[in-house]
Design a protein around this motif. Structure first.
Motif, PDB file in Angstrom:
ATOM      1  N   GLY A   8       0.802  -1.225   0.000  1.00  0.00           N
ATOM      2  CA  GLY A   8       0.000   0.000   0.000  1.00  0.00           C
ATOM      3  C   GLY A   8       0.829   1.266   0.000  1.00  0.00           C
ATOM      4  N   PRO A   9       0.147   2.400  -0.183  1.00  0.00           N
ATOM      5  CA  PRO A   9       0.842   3.682  -0.350  1.00  0.00           C
ATOM      6  C   PRO A   9       1.616   4.148   0.888  1.00  0.00           C
ATOM      7  N   GLN A  10       1.122   3.857   2.078  1.00  0.00           N
ATOM      8  CA  GLN A  10       1.839   4.306   3.285  1.00  0.00           C
ATOM      9  C   GLN A  10       3.186   3.605   3.411  1.00  0.00           C
ATOM     10  N   VAL A  11       3.224   2.324   3.097  1.00  0.00           N
ATOM     11  CA  VAL A  11       4.479   1.574   3.152  1.00  0.00           C
ATOM     12  C   VAL A  11       5.420   2.067   2.044  1.00  0.00           C
ATOM     13  N   ALA A  12       4.872   2.341   0.865  1.00  0.00           N
ATOM     14  CA  ALA A  12       5.687   2.859  -0.234  1.00  0.00           C
ATOM     15  C   ALA A  12       6.302   4.209   0.139  1.00  0.00           C
ATOM     16  N   LYS A  13       5.524   5.063   0.794  1.00  0.00           N
ATOM     17  CA  LYS A  13       6.042   6.373   1.225  1.00  0.00           C
ATOM     18  C   LYS A  13       7.114   6.196   2.303  1.00  0.00           C
ATOM     19  N   ALA A  14       6.884   5.302   3.237  1.00  0.00           N
ATOM     20  CA  ALA A  14       7.875   5.061   4.287  1.00  0.00           C
ATOM     21  C   ALA A  14       9.176   4.532   3.687  1.00  0.00           C
ATOM     22  N   SER A  15       9.070   3.664   2.698  1.00  0.00           N
ATOM     23  CA  SER A  15      10.246   3.126   2.024  1.00  0.00           C
ATOM     24  C   SER A  15      11.003   4.233   1.301  1.00  0.00           C
ATOM     25  N   ILE A 104       8.686  15.249  -2.604  1.00  0.00           N
ATOM     26  CA  ILE A 104       9.661  14.303  -3.173  1.00  0.00           C
ATOM     27  C   ILE A 104       9.288  12.877  -2.790  1.00  0.00           C
ATOM     28  N   VAL A 105       8.929  12.666  -1.541  1.00  0.00           N
ATOM     29  CA  VAL A 105       8.550  11.332  -1.078  1.00  0.00           C
ATOM     30  C   VAL A 105       7.356  10.816  -1.877  1.00  0.00           C
ATOM     31  N   ASP A 106       6.373  11.683  -2.128  1.00  0.00           N
ATOM     32  CA  ASP A 106       5.214  11.273  -2.924  1.00  0.00           C
ATOM     33  C   ASP A 106       5.643  10.814  -4.320  1.00  0.00           C
TER      34      ASP A 106
END
Length: 134
Positions: A8-15, A104-106
């Motif tokens: 999901g997107p939250q994990v992708a952003k954290a990565s 940038i994270v997005d």
């Protein structure tokens, strides 16, 4: 698809945020000095609420060739040391570009292939020297 995207997107952003560290080489879609938005490679200098970067150019801009103080702040980015590069390029350390870290994270979460890796030790050493000269 990256493994982070599978969760999901939250994990992708954290990565993406974990990989956004000084020395990281990332591609960012942003408005440049000429007013045009484009994808460019950057080397990350510092990360907090904002991310400080230096842009990688394929060639040294012509106006810099006539300004010795700016010319000494151009650092070679060799394809042999940075295999993701299509050809030898130049890191412009004569000025930094600052972007909101969240933006940038997005972008990096949406396009994890825009995280190229880490600058070589020589590139980092030369970048620090050039930034101290700017």
């Amino acid at each position: 698809m990256s493994l982070a995207h599978a969760f999901g997107p939250q994990v992708a952003k954290a990565s993406a945020l974990r990989q956004l560290v000084p020395g990281a080489i990332v591609k960012i879609f942003e408005k440049m000095d000429d007013g045009n938005e484009q994808e460019k490679w950057f080397v990350v200098v510092q990360v907090n609420e904002s991310t400080i970067t230096c842009v990688i150019n394929t060639a040294i801009p012509k106006f810099i060739h006539h300004r010795p103080t700016l010319l000494k702040c151009q650092v070679d980015v060799l394809k042999s040391a940075q295999p993701f590069m299509k050809h030898d390029s130049h890191l412009d350390c004569s000025k930094v570009m600052i972007f909101p870290t969240g933006k940038i994270v997005d972008q990096l979460a949406a396009k994890p292939e825009w995280i190229a890796g880490t600058a070589s030790d020589d590139l980092l050493k030369n970048m620090i020297s050039a930034l101290n000269d700017s």
